[in-house]
Design a protein around this motif. Structure first.
Motif, PDB file in Angstrom:
ATOM      1  N   THR A 111      20.259  30.133  -1.082  1.00  0.00           N
ATOM      2  CA  THR A 111      21.279  30.425  -0.064  1.00  0.00           C
ATOM      3  C   THR A 111      22.555  30.973  -0.696  1.00  0.00           C
ATOM      4  O   THR A 111      23.240  31.808  -0.108  1.00  0.00           O
ATOM      5  N   THR A 112      22.877  30.508  -1.893  1.00  0.00           N
ATOM      6  CA  THR A 112      24.066  30.998  -2.586  1.00  0.00           C
ATOM      7  C   THR A 112      23.922  32.478  -2.938  1.00  0.00           C
ATOM      8  O   THR A 112      24.870  33.256  -2.831  1.00  0.00           O
ATOM      9  N   ILE A 113      22.711  32.866  -3.350  1.00  0.00           N
ATOM     10  CA  ILE A 113      22.434  34.276  -3.652  1.00  0.00           C
ATOM     11  C   ILE A 113      22.420  35.096  -2.364  1.00  0.00           C
ATOM     12  O   ILE A 113      22.970  36.206  -2.309  1.00  0.00           O
ATOM     13  N   ALA A 114      21.804  34.553  -1.307  1.00  0.00           N
ATOM     14  CA  ALA A 114      21.668  35.288  -0.051  1.00  0.00           C
ATOM     15  C   ALA A 114      23.022  35.608   0.582  1.00  0.00           C
ATOM     16  O   ALA A 114      23.196  36.674   1.181  1.00  0.00           O
ATOM     17  N   THR A 115      23.986  34.698   0.456  1.00  0.00           N
ATOM     18  CA  THR A 115      25.298  34.924   1.076  1.00  0.00           C
ATOM     19  C   THR A 115      26.256  35.668   0.159  1.00  0.00           C
ATOM     20  O   THR A 115      27.360  36.022   0.578  1.00  0.00           O
ATOM     21  N   GLY A 116      25.865  35.874  -1.105  1.00  0.00           N
ATOM     22  CA  GLY A 116      26.745  36.563  -2.038  1.00  0.00           C
ATOM     23  C   GLY A 116      27.787  35.678  -2.668  1.00  0.00           C
ATOM     24  O   GLY A 116      28.717  36.177  -3.313  1.00  0.00           O
ATOM     25  N   ALA A 117      27.653  34.347  -2.521  1.00  0.00           N
ATOM     26  CA  ALA A 117      28.620  33.443  -3.150  1.00  0.00           C
ATOM     27  C   ALA A 117      28.573  33.577  -4.665  1.00  0.00           C
ATOM     28  O   ALA A 117      29.601  33.446  -5.344  1.00  0.00           O
ATOM     29  N   LEU A 118      27.377  33.826  -5.213  1.00  0.00           N
ATOM     30  CA  LEU A 118      27.210  34.103  -6.635  1.00  0.00           C
ATOM     31  C   LEU A 118      26.241  35.270  -6.779  1.00  0.00           C
ATOM     32  O   LEU A 118      25.350  35.461  -5.947  1.00  0.00           O
TER      33      LEU A 118
ATOM     34  N   ARG B 238      10.569  35.627  -6.205  1.00  0.00           N
ATOM     35  CA  ARG B 238       9.768  35.735  -4.987  1.00  0.00           C
ATOM     36  C   ARG B 238      10.105  34.594  -4.023  1.00  0.00           C
ATOM     37  O   ARG B 238      10.238  34.791  -2.811  1.00  0.00           O
ATOM     38  N   ILE B 239      10.237  33.394  -4.560  1.00  0.00           N
ATOM     39  CA  ILE B 239      10.512  32.236  -3.715  1.00  0.00           C
ATOM     40  C   ILE B 239      11.980  32.207  -3.297  1.00  0.00           C
ATOM     41  O   ILE B 239      12.313  31.811  -2.171  1.00  0.00           O
ATOM     42  N   ILE B 240      12.867  32.635  -4.183  1.00  0.00           N
ATOM     43  CA  ILE B 240      14.282  32.746  -3.818  1.00  0.00           C
ATOM     44  C   ILE B 240      14.425  33.685  -2.621  1.00  0.00           C
ATOM     45  O   ILE B 240      15.185  33.414  -1.686  1.00  0.00           O
ATOM     46  N   ARG B 241      13.697  34.778  -2.654  1.00  0.00           N
ATOM     47  CA  ARG B 241      13.761  35.748  -1.553  1.00  0.00           C
ATOM     48  C   ARG B 241      13.279  35.125  -0.243  1.00  0.00           C
ATOM     49  O   ARG B 241      13.902  35.303   0.810  1.00  0.00           O
ATOM     50  N   THR B 242      12.173  34.392  -0.294  1.00  0.00           N
ATOM     51  CA  THR B 242      11.650  33.779   0.931  1.00  0.00           C
ATOM     52  C   THR B 242      12.638  32.779   1.518  1.00  0.00           C
ATOM     53  O   THR B 242      12.911  32.788   2.722  1.00  0.00           O
ATOM     54  N   LEU B 243      13.190  31.928   0.669  1.00  0.00           N
ATOM     55  CA  LEU B 243      14.117  30.903   1.155  1.00  0.00           C
ATOM     56  C   LEU B 243      15.443  31.500   1.607  1.00  0.00           C
ATOM     57  O   LEU B 243      16.040  31.049   2.587  1.00  0.00           O
ATOM     58  N   GLY B 244      15.923  32.513   0.874  1.00  0.00           N
ATOM     59  CA  GLY B 244      17.237  33.058   1.178  1.00  0.00           C
ATOM     60  C   GLY B 244      17.253  34.072   2.309  1.00  0.00           C
ATOM     61  O   GLY B 244      18.237  34.168   3.044  1.00  0.00           O
TER      62      GLY B 244
ATOM     63  N   ILE C 267      21.072  33.413   6.724  1.00  0.00           N
ATOM     64  CA  ILE C 267      21.989  32.302   6.510  1.00  0.00           C
ATOM     65  C   ILE C 267      23.413  32.778   6.236  1.00  0.00           C
ATOM     66  O   ILE C 267      23.627  33.857   5.674  1.00  0.00           O
ATOM     67  N   THR C 268      24.386  31.988   6.647  1.00  0.00           N
ATOM     68  CA  THR C 268      25.795  32.226   6.365  1.00  0.00           C
ATOM     69  C   THR C 268      26.307  31.153   5.409  1.00  0.00           C
ATOM     70  O   THR C 268      25.625  30.136   5.169  1.00  0.00           O
ATOM     71  N   SER C 269      27.485  31.362   4.866  1.00  0.00           N
ATOM     72  CA  SER C 269      28.030  30.415   3.883  1.00  0.00           C
ATOM     73  C   SER C 269      28.185  28.988   4.421  1.00  0.00           C
ATOM     74  O   SER C 269      27.837  28.026   3.727  1.00  0.00           O
TER      75      SER C 269
ATOM     76  N   SER D 295      16.248  21.378   4.643  1.00  0.00           N
ATOM     77  CA  SER D 295      17.687  21.538   4.850  1.00  0.00           C
ATOM     78  C   SER D 295      18.026  22.931   5.376  1.00  0.00           C
ATOM     79  O   SER D 295      18.880  23.093   6.248  1.00  0.00           O
ATOM     80  N   ILE D 296      17.358  23.954   4.833  1.00  0.00           N
ATOM     81  CA  ILE D 296      17.602  25.322   5.309  1.00  0.00           C
ATOM     82  C   ILE D 296      17.159  25.466   6.763  1.00  0.00           C
ATOM     83  O   ILE D 296      17.852  26.074   7.590  1.00  0.00           O
ATOM     84  N   LEU D 297      16.000  24.890   7.088  1.00  0.00           N
ATOM     85  CA  LEU D 297      15.556  24.897   8.489  1.00  0.00           C
ATOM     86  C   LEU D 297      16.572  24.184   9.378  1.00  0.00           C
ATOM     87  O   LEU D 297      16.904  24.655  10.474  1.00  0.00           O
ATOM     88  N   GLY D 298      17.066  23.045   8.908  1.00  0.00           N
ATOM     89  CA  GLY D 298      18.062  22.293   9.675  1.00  0.00           C
ATOM     90  C   GLY D 298      19.330  23.082   9.892  1.00  0.00           C
ATOM     91  O   GLY D 298      19.947  23.016  10.963  1.00  0.00           O
ATOM     92  N   SER D 299      19.727  23.885   8.879  1.00  0.00           N
ATOM     93  CA  SER D 299      20.936  24.693   9.034  1.00  0.00           C
ATOM     94  C   SER D 299      20.741  25.778  10.080  1.00  0.00           C
ATOM     95  O   SER D 299      21.690  26.190  10.755  1.00  0.00           O
TER      96      SER D 299
END
Length: 413
Positions: free
Chosen positions: A33-40, A260-266, A272-274, A307-311
């Motif tokens: 999620t941190t990669i997906a939102t650009g936080a890092l 590959r898995i980072i991409r699926t989750l993110g 996702i948002t921050s 947790s990602i599903l919950g968000s």
């Protein structure tokens, strides 16, 4: 080199290889999620995660002792290792451990190839349970404890597997809802920028928590192998060199990054948002750290995905890609039996060949199948350059960008 020492060396190498696959398979649990939102940036995220996994591996040994004592029924009525398991240089127990590890690694690589965030922990326990049942029968597995506490495979593995993702979904959903409720009057751009700093902190905590839980599983496996050969006798401790080797292996795997898995989750599960990312990561860290302290060898993948599903559920108007979620749930459901079957097959094959040749053939099969899956993965590369590309559902490449997209992503760098 004596044959039993050679087999022990192979088991340790394969155990560290599993630890490495665990690292890159689970990087997304903390940093997707941190990669997906650009936080890092992608590279900064995996580097930070690797360092914190290394540190976390030294913080506790409760989960390691669970693996050593809660899967294979290694003790007799006096509390000493069962004679049949340590006879002939621990040949039987070493074959069980090797077969279980091979089954776990093959399942990890297969699910990584398809970008599915399945559980490395359940792959390991499934492989060990399957190999143990093949070698010792169902009675060789420590299913339950003595009745005074939660123990064995049921208490330390299966119950946490059922409860932890449910708890994570609920905590993340409530946390996300509260975040958006409290900040409803804050402009989106200020909310996003503010929560990105919080995301970095919560993602770091998940990485630390991952080290305290997942690195220890391999520590427990190697300690079990040392007990089998008489190189270690303490059922309630772990040699320091084992801690160090496992910490380095999982940190290196984490640094490589399971893109590959980072991409699926993110990108594939929830857009996702921050604020959502921070809520998801904080929920994951709380559940994982609590479980590690209690010695529960839970799946950090299940917790992070829950947790990602919950968000997604907790944010008003958010969309969850239930097709991807369904494929994840299917992978979760078959991980234990699939890895168990692979572990049992490897044990039967090694035992059928017998002697030193048995473990060597099983090791050769691992190398061959791992090499084939790695070569297959190169056809559609996913890396730090295209991990955040727009998610497109495709019949033939369900969770991955097409080769054309990968080239475009590379050209943008």
């Amino acid at each position: 080199m004596p044959p039993e020492l050679l087999v022990l060396s192979i088991v340790i190498i394969v155990a560290l290889a599993f630890d490495f696959t665990n690292g890159f398979h689970d990087t997304g649990n903390a940093m997707a999620t941190t990669i997906a939102t650009g936080a890092l940036s992608p590279k900064a995220a995996v580097t930070l995660s690797a360092v914190l996994n290394l540190v976390g591996a030294f913080l506790s040994v409760e989960v390691a002792l669970t693996v050593t004592n809660a899967v294979v029924n290694i003790q007799d009525s006096t509390g000493a290792p069962r004679p049949e398991l340590i006879a002939d240089g621990g040949e039987l127990l070493l074959m069980i451990i090797l077969a279980g590890l091979v089954g776990a690694i093959l399942w990890n690589l297969l699910t990584w190839l398809f970008g599915l965030p399945s559980s490395s922990s359940h792959a390991l326990f499934g492989g060990l349970v399957g190999a143990t049942m093949a070698g010792l029968g169902a009675g060789g597995v420590k299913w339950v404890g003595d009745g005074t506490k939660l123990d064995g495979v049921v208490g330390k593995v299966i119950l946490p597997a059922l409860l932890s993702p449910t708890i994570a979904i609920l905590v993340a959903a409530v946390g996300t809802w509260l975040v958006f409720r409290i900040t409803s009057r804050v402009a989106d751009k200020y909310r996003e920028s503010g929560f990105r700093w919080g995301q970095i902190g919560s993602a770091s905590l998940v990485s630390l928590a991952h080290g305290t839980n997942d690195a220890q599983k391999t520590m427990g496996v190697i300690t079990l192998a040392l007990i089998a050969t008489g190189h270690w006798t303490d059922l309630h401790g772990v040699p320091f060199w084992v801690k160090l080797a496992c910490a380095l292996a999982i940190a290196l795997g984490t640094y490589i990054g399971g893109w590959r898995i980072i991409r699926t989750l993110g990108k594939g599960l929830v857009e996702i948002t921050s604020p959502q990312g921070m809520a998801a990561e904080a929920s994951s860290a709380a559940v994982i750290l609590t479980s590690s302290q209690m010695g529960f060898a839970l799946s950090t993948t299940h917790v992070a995905t829950g947790s990602i599903l919950g968000s997604g559920v907790g944010k008003p108007g958010a969309k969850v890609n239930w097709g991807v979620a369904g494929r994840m749930l299917l992978a979760w459901g078959i991980t234990l039996p699939a890895a168990g079957l692979a572990g049992a097959l490897m044990f039967w094959l090694g035992s059928l060949i017998g002697g030193l040749a048995g473990p060597l053939v099983v090791f050769a099969i691992l190398l061959a199948l791992s090499g084939w899956m790695y070569a297959h993965s190169r056809r559609t590369r996913v890396d730090s350059r295209n991990v955040n590309d727009e998610w497109v559902e495709d019949v033939t490449q369900r969770t991955l960008p097409t080769p054309t997209e990968s080239k475009k992503a590379g050209s943008r760098r």
